[in-house]
Structures are given as structure tokens and as C-alpha cells.
Design a protein around this motif. Structure first.
Motif, PDB file in Angstrom:
ATOM      1  N   ASP A  68      20.163   5.422  14.103  1.00 20.55           N
ATOM      2  CA  ASP A  68      19.484   6.253  13.101  1.00 20.55           C
ATOM      3  C   ASP A  68      19.588   7.733  13.440  1.00 20.55           C
ATOM      4  OD1 ASP A  68      18.347   4.136  11.501  1.00 20.55           O
ATOM      5  OD2 ASP A  68      17.011   3.738  13.192  1.00 20.55           O
ATOM      6  N   LYS A  79       5.275   5.902  16.685  1.00 15.17           N
ATOM      7  CA  LYS A  79       6.360   4.972  16.409  1.00 15.17           C
ATOM      8  C   LYS A  79       7.482   5.169  17.422  1.00 15.17           C
ATOM      9  CE  LYS A  79       9.689   3.700  12.824  1.00 15.17           C
ATOM     10  NZ  LYS A  79      10.335   4.142  11.575  1.00 15.17           N
ATOM     11  N   ARG A  82       6.717   3.542  20.693  1.00 14.98           N
ATOM     12  CA  ARG A  82       6.911   2.084  20.583  1.00 14.98           C
ATOM     13  C   ARG A  82       8.386   1.715  20.692  1.00 14.98           C
ATOM     14  NH1 ARG A  82       3.431   1.849  16.362  1.00 14.98           N
ATOM     15  NH2 ARG A  82       5.103   1.648  14.842  1.00 14.98           N
ATOM     16  N   ILE A  83       9.225   2.415  19.910  1.00 13.89           N
ATOM     17  CA  ILE A  83      10.651   2.070  19.876  1.00 13.89           C
ATOM     18  C   ILE A  83      11.329   2.396  21.216  1.00 13.89           C
ATOM     19  CG2 ILE A  83      12.863   2.651  18.780  1.00 13.89           C
ATOM     20  CD1 ILE A  83      11.301   2.990  16.159  1.00 13.89           C
ATOM     21  N   SER A  86      10.152  -0.393  23.756  1.00 17.25           N
ATOM     22  CA  SER A  86      10.590  -1.786  23.566  1.00 17.25           C
ATOM     23  C   SER A  86      11.991  -1.924  23.007  1.00 17.25           C
ATOM     24  CB  SER A  86       9.626  -2.501  22.618  1.00 17.25           C
ATOM     25  OG  SER A  86       8.306  -2.233  22.948  1.00 17.25           O
ATOM     26  N   GLY A  87      12.563  -0.829  22.475  1.00 16.77           N
ATOM     27  CA  GLY A  87      13.869  -0.917  21.855  1.00 16.77           C
ATOM     28  C   GLY A  87      13.757  -1.382  20.421  1.00 16.77           C
ATOM     29  N   LYS A  88      14.897  -1.344  19.721  1.00 16.92           N
ATOM     30  CA  LYS A  88      14.906  -1.776  18.321  1.00 16.92           C
ATOM     31  C   LYS A  88      16.345  -2.133  17.972  1.00 16.92           C
ATOM     32  CE  LYS A  88      13.862  -0.152  13.652  1.00 16.92           C
ATOM     33  NZ  LYS A  88      13.910   1.022  12.794  1.00 16.92           N
ATOM     34  N   GLY A  89      16.585  -3.317  17.455  1.00 16.55           N
ATOM     35  CA  GLY A  89      17.948  -3.727  17.117  1.00 16.55           C
ATOM     36  C   GLY A  89      18.878  -3.552  18.302  1.00 16.55           C
ATOM     37  N   GLY A  93      15.432  -0.958  25.128  1.00 18.52           N
ATOM     38  CA  GLY A  93      14.111  -0.425  25.460  1.00 18.52           C
ATOM     39  C   GLY A  93      14.160   0.311  26.792  1.00 18.52           C
TER      40      GLY A  93
END
Ligand code: HEC
Length: 113
Positions: A68, A79, A82-83, A86-89, A93
Motif C-alpha cells: 500500500d 492502525k 497494529r499492522i 502483527s503484519g498484514k497479508g 510483522g
């Protein structure tokens, strides 16, 4: 009497010298610590390979993973914390690699991209 005076003067200089040495190295440590963990250098060393130094994610890896565009300050700090933790897609993380304080400072920093 004379010897005592000499001893006093010499040890006085020693104390002053030690004090200067100590305060100098303490200053150097603080300066080094600041650059090593400044929000910008944390971002550059952990995030820029995908998101680019400008947050627009136009690096080769960023394009490949379809990362992104995080510039423009659109992601809230909560947010982002958090991302980043923990990571995202396809984004890994960083909860094990970085401390909560480092993650918070990166989350605040990306608001300025
Ligand atoms: C290996 C490449 C990679 C690295 C390194 C990486 N990211 Fe990401 N990032 C991504 C990808 C890919 C996404 C999109 C994830 C999805 O939506 O599935 C993403 C998404 C994000 C988002 C969500 C944006 C939104 O609008 O929802 C934020 C915020 C973010 N990354 C910040 C960071 C920060 C800060 C770092 C450094 C601590 C970082 N990323 C490191 C690849 C990466």
C-alpha cells in the motif's frame, strides 16, 4: 605537609579529569543512541525496502508485493501500530524484532510521509 598538598592537588586533577572523561562518553552514547533509533532511521531500515523512503511503495519489492501507498498520513497511528506489530497479508510483522516503543515511533513517523 608539602606532600599532602601535592597529593591533594594531583588527586583533585584526577577527579576532574575522570569527570570530564565520563561526561564526554555519556554524551557520545546518547548521541549514538538517538541516531540509531530515530524514527526515520527505524523506518528506513525496516520499511523502506517495500514502502520506499517516501512511503509511496514504488520500490521493486513494493510493486511486486503490491504494498500500500502509506504516504499522505491516511493511516491512523493505532492502525499502523497494529499492522506493524502483527503484519498484514504479505507484509511481515515486526512485533518480535522491534520494541513497542520503536513501533509507536515508526507509526507516528509515517504520518509525516
Ligand atoms: C516485505 C515488504 C514490506 C515491508 C518490509 C513492510 N511492509 Fe508494510 N505493507 C506491505 C504490503 C504488501 C502491504 C499490503 C498488505 C495487504 O493489504 O495485504 C503493507 C501494508 C502496510 C500498511 C497498511 C496501509 C493501509 O492503508 O492499510 C502500513 C501502515 C504499513 N504497511 C506500514 C509499514 C511499516 C511502518 C513498515 C516498517 C516497520 C512496513 N510496512 C514494512 C509490505 C511491506
Amino acid at each position: 605537609m608539602k606532600t599532602t598538598l601535592k597529593f591533594g592537588v594531583v588527586s583533585g586533577f584526577l577527579v576532574i579529569g575522570a569527570f570530564f572523561l565520563f561526561s564526554k562518553s555519556a554524551e557520545a552514547n546518547v548521541a549514538a543512541g538517538e541516531t540509531a533509533t530515530s524514527p526515520r532511521s527505524l523506518y528506513v531500515s525496516n520499511c523502506a525496502r517495500c514502502h520506499g523512503s517516501d512511503g509511496k511503495s514504488q520500490t521493486a519489492q513494493g510493486k511486486k508485493l503490491d504494498a500500500d501507498n502509506i504516504s499522505g498520513g491516511g493511516v491512523s497511528t493505532a492502525k499502523a501500530v497494529r499492522i506493524i506489530t502483527s503484519g498484514k497479508g504479505k507484509m511481515p510483522g515486526f512485533g518480535r524484532k522491534l520494541t513497542p516503543a520503536q513501533i509507536r515511533s515508526i507509526a507516528a513517523y509515517i504520518k509525516s510521509l
